[in-house]
Design a protein around this motif. Structure first.
Motif, short mmCIF file in Angstrom:
data_model
loop_
_atom_site.label_atom_id
_atom_site.label_comp_id
_atom_site.label_asym_id
_atom_site.label_seq_id
_atom_site.Cartn_x
_atom_site.Cartn_y
_atom_site.Cartn_z
N ARG A 1 13.37 15.31 25.28
CA ARG A 1 12.57 15.09 26.49
C ARG A 1 12.68 16.27 27.46
O ARG A 1 11.72 16.60 28.15
CB ARG A 1 13.01 13.81 27.21
CG ARG A 1 13.04 12.58 26.33
CD ARG A 1 11.67 12.09 25.92
NE ARG A 1 11.76 10.87 25.13
CZ ARG A 1 11.84 9.66 25.63
NH1 ARG A 1 11.83 9.48 26.95
NH2 ARG A 1 11.93 8.60 24.84
N THR B 1 22.07 6.87 21.70
CA THR B 1 21.55 6.86 23.06
C THR B 1 21.90 5.55 23.77
O THR B 1 22.35 4.59 23.14
CB THR B 1 20.03 7.05 23.06
OG1 THR B 1 19.43 5.89 22.46
CG2 THR B 1 19.62 8.29 22.28
N ARG C 1 9.58 8.94 18.76
CA ARG C 1 9.66 9.18 20.20
C ARG C 1 11.09 9.03 20.75
O ARG C 1 11.55 9.89 21.50
CB ARG C 1 8.71 8.20 20.91
CG ARG C 1 8.81 8.18 22.43
CD ARG C 1 8.32 9.47 23.06
NE ARG C 1 8.29 9.37 24.51
CZ ARG C 1 8.11 10.40 25.33
NH1 ARG C 1 7.91 11.59 24.82
NH2 ARG C 1 8.09 10.22 26.62
N PRO C 2 11.85 7.97 20.38
CA PRO C 2 13.21 7.86 20.92
C PRO C 2 14.14 8.98 20.48
O PRO C 2 15.15 9.23 21.14
CB PRO C 2 13.70 6.51 20.37
CG PRO C 2 12.46 5.74 20.07
CD PRO C 2 11.46 6.77 19.63
N GLU C 3 13.80 9.65 19.36
CA GLU C 3 14.65 10.75 18.87
C GLU C 3 14.22 12.10 19.41
O GLU C 3 14.91 13.11 19.19
CB GLU C 3 14.60 10.80 17.34
CG GLU C 3 15.11 9.56 16.64
CD GLU C 3 14.81 9.60 15.15
OE1 GLU C 3 15.74 9.91 14.38
OE2 GLU C 3 13.65 9.32 14.77
N SER C 4 13.12 12.17 20.10
CA SER C 4 12.55 13.46 20.52
C SER C 4 13.28 14.03 21.72
O SER C 4 13.92 13.32 22.49
CB SER C 4 11.06 13.30 20.84
OG SER C 4 10.89 12.43 21.95
N TYR D 1 20.05 15.34 33.43
CA TYR D 1 19.89 13.90 33.62
C TYR D 1 19.86 13.49 35.09
O TYR D 1 19.81 12.30 35.39
CB TYR D 1 21.02 13.16 32.88
CG TYR D 1 20.94 13.32 31.39
CD1 TYR D 1 20.09 12.52 30.62
CD2 TYR D 1 21.70 14.28 30.73
CE1 TYR D 1 20.01 12.67 29.24
CE2 TYR D 1 21.62 14.45 29.35
CZ TYR D 1 20.78 13.64 28.62
OH TYR D 1 20.70 13.79 27.25
N GLY E 1 22.78 13.70 24.07
CA GLY E 1 22.14 12.40 24.26
C GLY E 1 23.04 11.22 24.01
O GLY E 1 22.60 10.07 24.13
N LYS F 1 19.69 3.87 20.04
CA LYS F 1 19.05 4.61 18.97
C LYS F 1 20.01 5.66 18.40
O LYS F 1 20.60 6.45 19.14
CB LYS F 1 17.78 5.31 19.48
CG LYS F 1 17.05 6.14 18.43
CD LYS F 1 16.53 5.28 17.30
CE LYS F 1 15.75 6.11 16.30
NZ LYS F 1 15.27 5.29 15.15
N TYR G 1 18.08 9.46 27.14
CA TYR G 1 17.15 10.19 26.27
C TYR G 1 17.86 11.45 25.77
O TYR G 1 18.96 11.80 26.21
CB TYR G 1 15.85 10.55 26.99
CG TYR G 1 16.04 11.18 28.35
CD1 TYR G 1 16.29 12.55 28.48
CD2 TYR G 1 15.96 10.41 29.51
CE1 TYR G 1 16.47 13.12 29.73
CE2 TYR G 1 16.13 10.98 30.77
CZ TYR G 1 16.38 12.33 30.87
OH TYR G 1 16.57 12.90 32.09
N THR H 1 18.27 15.49 25.16
CA THR H 1 17.97 16.79 25.77
C THR H 1 18.54 17.89 24.87
O THR H 1 19.20 17.61 23.87
CB THR H 1 18.58 16.92 27.18
OG1 THR H 1 20.02 16.80 27.08
CG2 THR H 1 18.05 15.83 28.09
N ASN I 1 9.34 18.14 17.87
CA ASN I 1 9.35 16.69 18.12
C ASN I 1 8.42 15.93 17.18
O ASN I 1 8.56 14.71 17.01
CB ASN I 1 8.96 16.41 19.57
CG ASN I 1 10.10 16.64 20.54
OD1 ASN I 1 11.26 16.66 20.15
ND2 ASN I 1 9.77 16.84 21.82
#
Length: 648
Positions: free
Chosen positions: A607, A517, A602-605, A646, A545, A521, A550, A552, A597
């Motif tokens: 969005r 990302t 959280r950064p890998e989830s 995005y 991503g 990440k 983030y 998607t 998720n």
């Protein structure tokens, strides 16, 4: 050392336990090597000694000499009935077709391409070509004309066998660009029968014996072209010795499938493509172990279910998609009959039972208690037996590969009375390199290294593999033949994963598919994609991503699941493209994404997600023949959709 096969006996329909393995070999625990406290390398010594002479071409004739009346294959007749083929009859057919190929002037080492669905003639051609000293080159029957021409050109094939006249006709305009190709035969036109008849008149048996005698374990057996998720496919050069190392150890390790006769004679119905190494390896293993083998040409449920009912295999070779489909179809039927709550309770009981079996087998628990055993016995005739009956009624084992199955589904099938042997491997490793060890599973992993295999985790997380089953190299006609594929004996797989403290391997994704990302990440898309794909309304998922703020997801709909959902909710039939903005459907999928998720940080989830109006298909260029995503092509064709995720 520890034995995983204590003496005892079990009744059919119960989950497979230590009761079914009397007489099986002792399984040696893996050797584990650590670096800085982490497990970095695991190896298991071979169960079977390396084959030093002979080739796969000898198997039909060895079987016929040892047990001429034993049934090793079953063949579908024109009226759809199954007829048994003895080892003696199969050897005669192999010899006749090999003589037919020699009568056409094919020389030792010539390549013969086969473009057909999974059918009896595929296995017959394989062994006949080897008996004639040839090298087989599988071509997916769904391959485009361009893909087929390129494989024929690159391999230098001198002969091509297609299943249908239509396949041969489609290649017609391209044949002038394949100068080495001299012969074209069509199975449905009975060309193989004519070859055999002609060979009987022209070639003595002794000439086939001479050709077979020229072969050894190091001789090239087949060129299998990778499906190519990126770039042009490469021809994997696999030797006769590669297959022996793979199948001989698999037969010993998977003793219940290939050797145990405690309940009934084992049998395997093969319906995965024989153009893929997975199907070829299991077909050879069945001939090697003299396990009755049948072929089914279609993966479509409406075609496959009658074959399963008629053949009634004890083992299936499958992929997660098929096991997910069976489960989701069973639940949909229960929902249509107003039995959703009962089915969900039964599924929960089966999962708990499977997890309890695993705990007992690994020594971390005492196994299913009285209440759980009673609950399982109650739901067996109501749910589990119906699922087994959908697979033919006698299935007790399934070998599953291609992508991770997931611990929930593996536990469910174990509790329902079907033991899943989940494996991991590549075309380059002649099939499986790791597999669930019998009676010592670790749900959610792909097991230990196969006997005779070493697995190492590189500093960047890439999985490296070594063993006698690793390919000789890649085919490169410009370099004069086969070029090495290993580095100091280790094959870089391109996959990433980790080994736990007991040596079990978990696959976390593809090295080239890692998403980085904009925040730096690293995200492996496979865990979330595989989890979501098991949802009954979802067909395919692809995470996006890379270099984005983030993650998607692009989601496609499962036609059968959507049809059932519409019926249960009183919706009128409408095209899928009219459902992408349906608020109720989006709410259901949002809950599924939220649940997925929970597996990641959280950064890998995910969005955001969007529902695509069409599914990913091989025909559209979005999937490989083995159902893997072609990410670059999907990104190209849905770039506008991705940008919209995005926007702002």
């Amino acid at each position: 050392m520890s034995s995983l096969y204590p003496n005892a006996s079990a009744s059919f329909g119960q989950p497979v336990t230590a009761t079914d393995y009397d007489g099986a070999p002792i399984l040696v625990e893996p050797e584990i090597r650590r670096l800085d406290g982490a497990v970095r390398e695991v190896s298991v010594p071979p169960f079977s000694p390396p084959v030093r002479r002979g080739s796969l071409a000898d198997l039909p004739f060895d079987n016929a000499a040892a047990v001429p009346d034993a049934v090793v294959l079953s063949r579908r007749t024109a009226d759809g009935e199954w007829t048994e083929v003895t080892t003696a009859a199969f050897a005669d057919q192999v010899l006749a077709l090999a003589k037919g190929l020699l009568a056409q002037g094919l020389a030792p080492g010539d390549r013969i391409a086969v473009m057909a669905r999974t059918r009896y003639e595929w296995t017959l051609l394989d062994f006949a070509a080897w008996a004639a000293g040839l090298v087989t080159v599988p071509v997916y029957p769904t391959s485009s004309v361009f893909q087929t021409r390129w494989i024929l050109q690159d391999s230098g094939a001198v002969a091509l066998v297609t299943e249908t006249a239509a396949q041969a006709a489609a290649l017609g305009p391209e044949l002038d660009r394949v100068p080495d190709l001299r012969h074209l035969w069509v199975i449905d036109k009975e060309h193989l029968e004519r070859l055999a008849e002609h060979g009987a008149e022209q070639v003595p048996d002794a000439e086939v014996d001479v050709r077979r005698g020229m072969l050894g374990p190091d001789t090239l057996a087949t060129l299998i072209y990778t499906s190519g998720t990126t770039g042009r496919p490469k021809g994997c050069a696999l030797s006769h010795g590669n297959f022996f190392a793979e199948v001989d150890n698999a037969i010993e390790l998977l003793y219940p499938i290939f050797k145990a006769r405690t309940v009934e004679e084992p049998s395997v119905l093969l319906f995965l493509p024989m153009s893929h190494v997975f199907g070829r390896m299991v077909a050879i293993a069945c001939v090697r172990a003299r396990v009755r083998l049948g072929h089914a040409p279609s993966l479509k449920p409406e075609d496959l279910l009658p074959d399963l009912a008629a053949f009634r295999p004890t083992c299936l070779l499958t992929i997660p998609y098929m096991l997910e489909k069976v489960f989701n179809t069973a639940r949909a039927k229960a929902e249509s009959g107003g039995r959703t709550t009962s089915f969900d309770r039964a599924a929960a009981v089966a999962r708990r039972y499977g997890e309890a079996l695993e705990a007992r087998q690994t020594g971390s628990g005492s196994g299913p208690g009285p209440a759980l055993r009673t609950a399982r016995a109650f739901y067996d005739p109501l749910v589990y037996r119906r699922i087994r009956n959908a697979m033919g009624g006698r299935v007790r084992y399934a070998i599953c590969g291609g992508s991770p199955l997931g611990s929930r589904l593996a536990a469910f099938y174990a509790g329902a009375g079907i033991e899943i042997y989940e494996g991991y491997g590549l075309t380059e490793t002649t099939g499986a390199s790791t597999v669930t060890p019998p009676l010592k599973p670790r749900l959610g992993t792909v097991g230990w290294p196969m006997p005779g295999t070493k697995v190492r985790i590189a500093a960047d997380g890439e999985i490296l593999i070594a063993g006698d089953h690793v390919l000789r190299g890649y085919w490169d006609p410009q370099a004069g033949g086969v070029v090495p594929a290993t580095r100091e004996g280790w094959l870089p797989t391109g996959d990433i994963g980790h080994l736990d403290d007991e040596g079990y391997l978990t696959i976390t994704g593809r090295k080239k598919e890692l998403l980085i990302t904009a925040g730096g990440k690293s995200v492996a898309p496979a865990p979330l994609e595989n989890w979501l794909r098991s949802h009954p309304l979802i067909s395919q998922v692809m995470l996006v991503g890379d270099a984005r703020p983030y993650v998607t997801a692009l989601i496609t709909l499962d036609p059968d699941g959507i049809t059932h959902w519409r019926r249960m909710n009183g919706r009128h039939p409408v095209p899928a493209e009219l459902l992408v903005d349906d608020p109720d459907l989006n709410a259901i999928l949002q809950r599924a994404v939220d649940e997925a998720n929970r597996l990641v940080s959280r950064p890998e989830s995910i969005r955001k997600f969007t529902i695509l109006p069409t599914d990913f298909t091989e025909r559209a260029g979005h999937l490989t023949p083995s159902m893997k995503l072609r990410r670059a092509e999907i990104m190209r064709d849905f770039s506008d959709v991705v940008e919209a995720l995005y926007a702002g």
